[in-house]
Design an enzyme around this catalytic site. Structure first.
Site, mmCIF file in Angstrom:
data_model
loop_
_atom_site.group_PDB
_atom_site.id
_atom_site.type_symbol
_atom_site.label_atom_id
_atom_site.label_comp_id
_atom_site.label_asym_id
_atom_site.label_seq_id
_atom_site.Cartn_x
_atom_site.Cartn_y
_atom_site.Cartn_z
ATOM 1 N N SER A 53 0.782 -1.186 0.008
ATOM 2 C CA SER A 53 0.030 -0.008 0.071
ATOM 3 C C SER A 53 0.772 1.115 0.061
ATOM 4 C CB SER A 53 -0.909 -0.107 1.310
ATOM 5 O OG SER A 53 -0.363 -0.279 2.395
ATOM 6 N N ASP A 91 5.694 -6.824 2.447
ATOM 7 C CA ASP A 91 4.854 -7.531 1.242
ATOM 8 C C ASP A 91 5.771 -7.793 -0.085
ATOM 9 O OD1 ASP A 91 2.236 -8.017 1.841
ATOM 10 O OD2 ASP A 91 1.561 -5.671 1.533
ATOM 11 N N LYS A 121 5.063 -11.503 3.239
ATOM 12 C CA LYS A 121 3.490 -11.493 2.922
ATOM 13 C C LYS A 121 3.222 -11.508 1.481
ATOM 14 C CE LYS A 121 0.176 -8.390 3.853
ATOM 15 N NZ LYS A 121 -0.422 -8.215 2.542
ATOM 16 N N GLU A 190 -8.818 -9.898 4.193
ATOM 17 C CA GLU A 190 -9.254 -8.669 3.824
ATOM 18 C C GLU A 190 -10.633 -8.397 3.476
ATOM 19 O OE1 GLU A 190 -6.530 -6.166 1.796
ATOM 20 O OE2 GLU A 190 -7.708 -4.567 1.422
HETATM 21 O O1 KIV Z 1 -0.262 -3.144 1.832
HETATM 22 C C1 KIV Z 1 -1.000 -3.296 2.631
HETATM 23 O O2 KIV Z 1 -1.537 -2.244 3.661
HETATM 24 C C2 KIV Z 1 -1.929 -4.381 3.076
HETATM 25 C C3 KIV Z 1 -3.079 -4.458 4.285
HETATM 26 C C4 KIV Z 1 -4.108 -3.744 3.851
HETATM 27 C C5 KIV Z 1 -3.063 -5.894 4.897
HETATM 28 O O3 KIV Z 1 -1.524 -5.692 2.403
#
Ligand code: KIV
EC number: 2.1.2.11
Length: 272
Positions: A53, A91, A121, A190
């Site tokens: 994000s 991520d 993740k 989510e």
């Molecule tokens: O990238 C992000 O902020 C996320 C959250 C919404 C869990 O994956």
């Protein structure tokens, strides 16, 4: 007495598992830079997510798709330098793991080596099974992400609630069970119905962290800019705003501009 970094007990995947077992909820927030990470870590957040994000909130893109592996590593290494206690999850960006499992492993290793993050993740279930297996086999902790998976936004077409129909709910449960069986240490769910999230959290033994997935899960995650009210426009039902930083920051900056224009800043006392 000051607290040295070495005196602070760091959060581990083992502790997160224990928290689920004793019913203690897990707190998780996104972080993308050093200064914010120091505040969130000192405030007691258990898990910091260097979310893709960042593509939206830091870079101003419409989706999470454009952010690159190099950019994620840059954000993650800044966050890691600000953390003494929290577990830092990074991520894997779009395109860094879906192609094949060798590329997924290479990307995960780059994240771990170059950022110092504690785990990664990635989004998806059965379709990325080989990538998850390969990354786990290298000893990298993996967090899954099911339900609304923003990297697939062009497949879904909208950011509305996922898995409302039984077929999609069933696939989500099967994917969650698979991620647990493969060895993921936790899963983010989510924007799915609260009852479905509850079923998953009850059925699985690993921690389930929700965002827009209701209260019956093992922990909650929010995008920090949203919960601090830095973003004004984003107002989904699941979001609770804990501050109105947009107004506070705007007022502060307007006062600064006013003082500069009025030749009131700097004063004699603020000069050498
Ligand atoms: O990238 C992000 O902020 C996320 C959250 C919404 C869990 O994956």
């Amino acid at each position: 007495m000051s607290v040295h970094k070495n005196d602070i007990k760091k959060v581990t995947t083992h502790q997160l598992q224990n928290m689920k077992e004793r019913g203690e909820k897990i707190s998780m927030l996104t972080a993308y830079d050093y200064s914010m990470a120091t505040i969130l870590d000192a405030a007691g957040v258990d898990v910091l997510l260097v979310g893709d994000s960042a593509s939206n909130v830091m870079a101003g893109h419409e989706t999470t798709l454009p952010i690159t592996l190099d950019q994620m590593i840059y954000h993650a290494s800044s966050v890691v330098r600000g953390v003494s206690r929290a577990f830092v999850v990074v991520d894997m960006p779009f395109g860094s793991y879906q192609g094949n499992s060798s590329e997924a492993l290479r990307s995960a290793i780059r994240i771990m080596k170059e950022s110092g993050g504690h785990g990664i993740k990635l989004e998806g279930g059965a379709e990325i099974k080989e990538s998850i297996t390969r990354i786990l086999s290298a000893g990298v902790p993996v967090m899954g992400h099911l339900g609304l998976t923003p990297q697939s936004i062009y497949k879904f077409g909208t950011y509305t609630v996922r898995a409302k129909e039984e077929a999609e709910a069933q696939k989500l449960i099967e994917d969650a069970l698979l991620l647990q069986e493969l060895g993921c240490f936790a899963i983010v769910l989510e924007k799915i119905p609260s009852e479905l999230a509850k079923r998953v959290a009850e059925q699985l033994t690993i921690p389930i962290i929700g965002i827009g997935a209701g209260p019956h899960v093992d922990g909650q995650v929010l995008v920090v800019h949203d919960m601090l009210g830095i973003n004004k426009e984003f107002k989904p039902r699941f979001l609770r705003r804990y501050a109105d930083l947009h107004t506070i920051m705007t007022d502060a900056v307007q006062n600064y501009v006013k003082d500069v224009k009025a030749k009131d800043f700097p004063s004699e006392k603020e000069a050498y």
